[in-house]
Design a protein around this motif. Structure first.
Motif, mmCIF file in Angstrom:
data_model
loop_
_atom_site.group_PDB
_atom_site.id
_atom_site.type_symbol
_atom_site.label_atom_id
_atom_site.label_comp_id
_atom_site.label_asym_id
_atom_site.label_seq_id
_atom_site.Cartn_x
_atom_site.Cartn_y
_atom_site.Cartn_z
ATOM 1 N N LYS A 176 0.808 -1.211 0.000
ATOM 2 C CA LYS A 176 0.000 0.000 0.000
ATOM 3 C C LYS A 176 0.848 1.272 0.000
ATOM 4 C CE LYS A 176 -3.968 -2.086 2.408
ATOM 5 N NZ LYS A 176 -4.939 -1.927 1.314
ATOM 6 N N ILE A 177 2.165 1.117 0.125
ATOM 7 C CA ILE A 177 3.062 2.271 0.128
ATOM 8 C C ILE A 177 3.475 2.562 -1.316
ATOM 9 C CG2 ILE A 177 5.189 3.250 1.040
ATOM 10 C CD1 ILE A 177 3.072 2.564 3.186
ATOM 11 N N PRO A 178 3.150 3.725 -1.848
ATOM 12 C CA PRO A 178 3.361 3.987 -3.283
ATOM 13 C C PRO A 178 4.817 3.963 -3.739
ATOM 14 C CG PRO A 178 2.679 5.981 -2.124
ATOM 15 C CD PRO A 178 2.477 4.849 -1.170
ATOM 16 N N PHE A 179 5.756 4.263 -2.848
ATOM 17 C CA PHE A 179 7.166 4.281 -3.254
ATOM 18 C C PHE A 179 7.906 2.993 -2.882
ATOM 19 C CE2 PHE A 179 6.496 6.852 0.596
ATOM 20 C CZ PHE A 179 7.236 6.141 1.540
ATOM 21 N N PHE A 180 7.162 1.961 -2.452
ATOM 22 C CA PHE A 180 7.741 0.657 -2.144
ATOM 23 C C PHE A 180 7.456 -0.342 -3.267
ATOM 24 C CE2 PHE A 180 7.907 0.621 2.839
ATOM 25 C CZ PHE A 180 9.024 1.449 2.783
ATOM 26 N N GLU A 181 8.419 -1.218 -3.505
ATOM 27 C CA GLU A 181 8.221 -2.379 -4.373
ATOM 28 C C GLU A 181 8.551 -3.623 -3.552
ATOM 29 O OE1 GLU A 181 10.074 -4.600 -8.327
ATOM 30 O OE2 GLU A 181 10.757 -2.579 -7.800
ATOM 31 N N LEU A 182 7.557 -4.437 -3.263
ATOM 32 C CA LEU A 182 7.772 -5.660 -2.494
ATOM 33 C C LEU A 182 8.386 -6.710 -3.403
ATOM 34 C CD1 LEU A 182 7.338 -7.229 0.188
ATOM 35 C CD2 LEU A 182 5.117 -7.943 -0.740
ATOM 36 N N ILE A 183 9.619 -7.131 -3.101
ATOM 37 C CA ILE A 183 10.297 -8.085 -3.982
ATOM 38 C C ILE A 183 10.374 -9.491 -3.395
ATOM 39 C CG2 ILE A 183 11.674 -6.284 -5.073
ATOM 40 C CD1 ILE A 183 14.062 -7.306 -3.428
ATOM 41 N N GLY A 184 9.884 -9.671 -2.155
ATOM 42 C CA GLY A 184 9.905 -11.008 -1.580
ATOM 43 C C GLY A 184 9.255 -11.076 -0.218
ATOM 44 N N GLU A 185 8.696 -12.250 0.071
ATOM 45 C CA GLU A 185 8.118 -12.552 1.377
ATOM 46 C C GLU A 185 8.803 -13.810 1.901
ATOM 47 O OE1 GLU A 185 3.792 -12.711 1.190
ATOM 48 O OE2 GLU A 185 3.863 -11.502 -0.642
ATOM 49 N N CYS A 186 9.507 -13.693 3.018
ATOM 50 C CA CYS A 186 10.321 -14.797 3.528
ATOM 51 C C CYS A 186 9.859 -15.219 4.923
ATOM 52 C CB CYS A 186 11.794 -14.391 3.594
ATOM 53 S SG CYS A 186 12.461 -13.828 2.019
ATOM 54 N N GLN A 187 9.853 -16.522 5.161
ATOM 55 C CA GLN A 187 9.472 -17.043 6.472
ATOM 56 C C GLN A 187 10.683 -17.425 7.317
ATOM 57 O OE1 GLN A 187 5.729 -19.510 4.882
ATOM 58 N NE2 GLN A 187 5.858 -19.490 7.111
ATOM 59 N N SER A 188 11.871 -17.114 6.839
ATOM 60 C CA SER A 188 13.082 -17.372 7.630
ATOM 61 C C SER A 188 14.187 -16.429 7.184
ATOM 62 C CB SER A 188 13.551 -18.821 7.468
ATOM 63 O OG SER A 188 14.125 -19.022 6.191
ATOM 64 N N ALA A 189 15.154 -16.245 8.066
ATOM 65 C CA ALA A 189 16.312 -15.407 7.732
ATOM 66 C C ALA A 189 17.138 -16.048 6.616
ATOM 67 C CB ALA A 189 17.166 -15.199 8.978
ATOM 68 N N HIS A 190 17.159 -17.380 6.573
ATOM 69 C CA HIS A 190 17.935 -18.070 5.545
ATOM 70 C C HIS A 190 17.354 -17.813 4.153
ATOM 71 C CE1 HIS A 190 20.336 -20.051 8.570
ATOM 72 N NE2 HIS A 190 19.248 -20.516 9.154
ATOM 73 N N GLU A 191 16.034 -17.810 4.048
ATOM 74 C CA GLU A 191 15.377 -17.463 2.776
ATOM 75 C C GLU A 191 15.752 -16.044 2.368
ATOM 76 O OE1 GLU A 191 11.125 -18.070 2.076
ATOM 77 O OE2 GLU A 191 11.147 -19.481 3.744
ATOM 78 N N ALA A 192 15.700 -15.139 3.321
ATOM 79 C CA ALA A 192 16.001 -13.737 3.047
ATOM 80 C C ALA A 192 17.447 -13.553 2.587
ATOM 81 C CB ALA A 192 15.732 -12.896 4.288
ATOM 82 N N LYS A 193 18.359 -14.305 3.192
ATOM 83 C CA LYS A 193 19.785 -14.185 2.842
ATOM 84 C C LYS A 193 20.010 -14.528 1.374
ATOM 85 C CE LYS A 193 24.186 -13.766 4.158
ATOM 86 N NZ LYS A 193 24.921 -14.097 2.913
ATOM 87 N N VAL A 194 19.322 -15.550 0.883
ATOM 88 C CA VAL A 194 19.456 -15.947 -0.518
ATOM 89 C C VAL A 194 19.045 -14.799 -1.439
ATOM 90 C CG1 VAL A 194 18.580 -17.497 -2.318
ATOM 91 C CG2 VAL A 194 19.158 -18.409 -0.060
ATOM 92 N N ILE A 195 17.922 -14.168 -1.125
ATOM 93 C CA ILE A 195 17.428 -13.061 -1.958
ATOM 94 C C ILE A 195 18.365 -11.862 -1.885
ATOM 95 C CG2 ILE A 195 15.544 -11.403 -2.277
ATOM 96 C CD1 ILE A 195 13.613 -13.581 -1.392
ATOM 97 N N ILE A 196 18.838 -11.525 -0.678
ATOM 98 C CA ILE A 196 19.729 -10.375 -0.516
ATOM 99 C C ILE A 196 21.037 -10.586 -1.273
ATOM 100 C CG2 ILE A 196 21.159 -9.154 1.185
ATOM 101 C CD1 ILE A 196 18.787 -9.353 3.114
ATOM 102 N N ASP A 197 21.512 -11.830 -1.327
ATOM 103 C CA ASP A 197 22.743 -12.134 -2.064
ATOM 104 C C ASP A 197 22.550 -12.001 -3.571
ATOM 105 O OD1 ASP A 197 24.174 -12.596 0.219
ATOM 106 O OD2 ASP A 197 23.990 -14.779 0.150
ATOM 107 N N GLU A 198 21.315 -12.159 -4.026
ATOM 108 C CA GLU A 198 21.075 -12.211 -5.462
ATOM 109 C C GLU A 198 20.376 -10.975 -6.026
ATOM 110 O OE1 GLU A 198 18.925 -15.830 -6.107
ATOM 111 O OE2 GLU A 198 20.690 -17.081 -5.861
#
Length: 247
Positions: free
Chosen positions: A23-45
């Protein structure tokens, strides 16, 4: 647009957080993660500008996860436990949302993120010419540091780029030996034109050099096969569909 990642091990909380972010106009949601390990993969890539991160998560909690990042994005912690507030600011968190929070709370945090994002990018623009990558005036070449010198590379001459830990191998049409530079994939990707695409966590290709696409790989030349990673398959297929003239 500010690229944002949502992290929470509770599915309902994650879904609510994602809904607010969208709902934030200047945000682009690029991922929804259920663990820090999932998030780390996305941040690396991917280029991630900001994260909303739960603190209490199994395996690796949000606080330790942020501390483990060598170059963390802008951080907003979300948690049901107020005792983490002081610790969150010790890791330079921009904000701290105490659950349950509403859309107005997230909007306030979003405005803080935008303010910090704008300041950082203003500073980045001022120091751009000191970067390890520089672009020439004709926009058709890059200057890259390799070994103890700076060399000029014609962008059209690049066939593909291969990542290997902290280094990149830049493969050129004009020579058999690749150029090796100390640089991240994300950093170089920012300076490449639209006819380059990342199709695997370890490969960026020049789309003009594709000879054939065969199942899960791209053929760039004789005995040169580049794999297509699962995370990049959808965007690559979208590109193919814009060029495909068959039935």
């Amino acid at each position: 647009m500010i690229k944002v990642l949502a992290i929470d091990d509770e599915p309902l909380a994650l879904k609510q957080l994602a809904t607010y972010i969208q709902k934030i106009p200047f945000f682009e949601l690029i991922g929804e993660c259920q663990s820090a390990h999932e998030a780390k993969v996305i941040i690396d890539e991917e280029n991630v500008d900001a994260i909303f991160c739960d603190i209490n998560m199994p395996d690796l909690n949000g606080m330790d996860f942020v501390k483990s990042l060598s170059a963390p994005p802008i951080i907003v912690f979300t948690t049901a436990y107020s005792e983490y507030a002081i610790e969150s600011y010790k890791v330079n968190a921009t904000d701290y949302l105490l659950k349950p929070f509403g859309l107005d709370d997230l909007k306030r945090a979003a405005n803080k993120i935008k303010k910090q994002y704008d300041l950082e990018h203003q500073a980045e623009a001022l120091t751009q010419e000191e970067s390890e990558v520089s672009q020439t005036d004709d926009d058709n070449a890059l200057f890259l540091k390799t070994e103890h010198k700076v060399i000029r590379i014609e962008i059209d001459n690049i066939r593909y780029i291969e990542g290997m830990s902290e280094y990149l191998k830049i493969h050129l049409d004009s020579q058999s030996k690749p150029i090796i530079v100390l640089l991240s994939m994300k950093r170089l990707e920012e300076h490449l034109p639209k006819f380059f695409m990342r199709i695997h966590r370890s490969y960026i290709i020049n789309l003009k050099k594709i000879q054939e696409v065969n199942k899960s790989r791209v053929i760039m030349g004789e005995d040169l096969y580049i794999p297509i990673g699962d995370l990049y398959r959808e965007s690559f297929n979208k590109y193919l569909n814009t060029k495909f003239l068959g039935k």
